[in-house]
Write a protein that holds these residues in place. Structure first.
Motif, mmCIF file in Angstrom:
data_model
loop_
_atom_site.group_PDB
_atom_site.id
_atom_site.type_symbol
_atom_site.label_atom_id
_atom_site.label_comp_id
_atom_site.label_asym_id
_atom_site.label_seq_id
_atom_site.Cartn_x
_atom_site.Cartn_y
_atom_site.Cartn_z
ATOM 1 N N LEU A 28 13.959 -60.222 -29.412
ATOM 2 C CA LEU A 28 14.457 -59.615 -28.179
ATOM 3 C C LEU A 28 15.021 -58.223 -28.441
ATOM 4 O O LEU A 28 14.905 -57.333 -27.595
ATOM 5 N N GLN A 29 15.619 -58.035 -29.593
ATOM 6 C CA GLN A 29 16.091 -56.699 -29.928
ATOM 7 C C GLN A 29 14.917 -55.747 -30.113
ATOM 8 O O GLN A 29 15.009 -54.562 -29.800
ATOM 9 N N GLY A 30 13.801 -56.272 -30.612
ATOM 10 C CA GLY A 30 12.585 -55.459 -30.673
ATOM 11 C C GLY A 30 12.106 -55.069 -29.286
ATOM 12 O O GLY A 30 11.609 -53.960 -29.079
ATOM 13 N N ALA A 31 12.269 -55.982 -28.322
ATOM 14 C CA ALA A 31 11.898 -55.673 -26.940
ATOM 15 C C ALA A 31 12.766 -54.547 -26.384
ATOM 16 O O ALA A 31 12.306 -53.730 -25.584
ATOM 17 N N GLN A 32 14.014 -54.497 -26.798
ATOM 18 C CA GLN A 32 14.883 -53.391 -26.384
ATOM 19 C C GLN A 32 14.334 -52.061 -26.870
ATOM 20 O O GLN A 32 14.444 -51.038 -26.185
ATOM 21 N N GLN A 33 13.773 -52.063 -28.061
ATOM 22 C CA GLN A 33 13.217 -50.821 -28.598
ATOM 23 C C GLN A 33 12.057 -50.313 -27.743
ATOM 24 O O GLN A 33 11.846 -49.112 -27.627
ATOM 25 N N THR A 34 11.310 -51.229 -27.152
ATOM 26 C CA THR A 34 10.235 -50.809 -26.251
ATOM 27 C C THR A 34 10.784 -49.962 -25.117
ATOM 28 O O THR A 34 10.230 -48.910 -24.781
ATOM 29 N N SER A 35 11.878 -50.415 -24.512
ATOM 30 C CA SER A 35 12.434 -49.687 -23.364
ATOM 31 C C SER A 35 12.952 -48.318 -23.768
ATOM 32 O O SER A 35 12.686 -47.323 -23.098
ATOM 33 N N THR A 36 13.681 -48.232 -24.879
ATOM 34 C CA THR A 36 14.260 -46.942 -25.262
ATOM 35 C C THR A 36 13.187 -45.958 -25.719
ATOM 36 O O THR A 36 13.248 -44.775 -25.387
ATOM 37 N N ARG A 37 12.193 -46.444 -26.449
ATOM 38 C CA ARG A 37 11.143 -45.542 -26.935
ATOM 39 C C ARG A 37 10.253 -45.061 -25.802
ATOM 40 O O ARG A 37 9.858 -43.896 -25.752
ATOM 41 N N TRP A 112 7.626 -56.210 -22.121
ATOM 42 C CA TRP A 112 7.164 -55.727 -20.815
ATOM 43 C C TRP A 112 8.319 -55.611 -19.831
ATOM 44 O O TRP A 112 8.286 -54.768 -18.928
ATOM 45 N N LEU A 113 9.357 -56.436 -19.999
ATOM 46 C CA LEU A 113 10.558 -56.242 -19.190
ATOM 47 C C LEU A 113 11.209 -54.913 -19.553
ATOM 48 O O LEU A 113 11.612 -54.145 -18.667
ATOM 49 N N GLY A 114 11.296 -54.625 -20.856
ATOM 50 C CA GLY A 114 11.825 -53.336 -21.284
ATOM 51 C C GLY A 114 10.994 -52.181 -20.771
ATOM 52 O O GLY A 114 11.526 -51.140 -20.366
ATOM 53 N N ALA A 115 9.666 -52.356 -20.755
ATOM 54 C CA ALA A 115 8.784 -51.300 -20.257
ATOM 55 C C ALA A 115 9.004 -51.046 -18.771
ATOM 56 O O ALA A 115 8.996 -49.901 -18.308
#
Length: 208
Positions: A28-37, A112-115
């Motif tokens: 899930l922390q990796g998913a956070q990286q999707t949103s910030t990047r 995809w939620l982060g995106a």
């Protein structure tokens, strides 16, 4: 670290309970990286170049989520040896591979939620703050760190069926060799629902 205190008198081997939850939280922390990047790419104008090219614009977000899924695999493979050094043991090699694979799939869905958040907000700092709003409440009120039965009665229902808990229970069953069929199906169902909703939503927000 906490096993000696938390596991005392409960009859639960806390390390065996905790490590699968940590695997899910890592994804899930990796998913956070999707949103910030992705937000950084949108803010810096990188994606404007892609929009001028004859390509499917949804491929930009798909590429980002797939790349982050690859990074998640590396992160998970770093967590595993630390857990083994601390005394954690997988029930079997197939169970370990299944647990890690399911974790990667779940992390991909959350990417995809982060995106979607990044495509809507487009400000890296704000996106980072908003990511905390969904991650920490779900993470703390989940079975990643403690059984639902140990929580207040009014919280147990939510903690049992929310997606992070379902994912943690499924990964825990696969990793520890306990019956996990229902939990795995529930985790895959959450994954499918998230992808069905978030993939077109993220793509539409990105195109706007």
């Amino acid at each position: 670290v906490f096993g000696g205190a938390i596991g005392a008198g409960t009859g639960v081997d806390y390390l065996q309970f905790l490590v699968p939850g940590v695997l899910v939280i890592t994804a899930l922390q990796g998913a956070q990286q999707t949103s910030t990047r992705l937000a950084a790419d949108l803010a810096e104008g990188v994606t404007r170049r892609f929009k001028s090219l004859p390509m499917n614009q949804g491929a930009v977000i798909a590429g980002r989520t797939v790349a982050d899924a690859g990074r998640n695999i590396v992160s998970l493979l770093l967590v595993v040896p630390v857990a083994l050094l601390m005394g954690y043991r997988f029930a079997s090699l197939p169970g370990a591979l299944a647990a890690i694979s399911l974790t990667v799939v779940i992390g991909y869905a959350f990417s995809w939620l982060g995106a979607a958040i990044a495509a809507k907000v487009r400000d890296p700092e704000m996106v980072g703050m908003l990511s905390m709003f969904w991650l920490f409440p779900l993470m703390l009120a989940s079975t990643a760190f403690a059984p639902a039965a140990s929580m207040p009665g009014w919280l147990q229902g939510f903690a049992t069926y929310q997606p992070i808990s379902v994912a943690a229970d499924a990964v825990r069953g696969l990793a520890n060799g306990t019956p996990a069929g229902t939990d795995v199906l529930a985790a895959l169902a959450w994954t499918v629902v998230m992808l069905v909703v978030l993939v077109p939503l993220s793509t539409r927000l990105y195109r706007r």
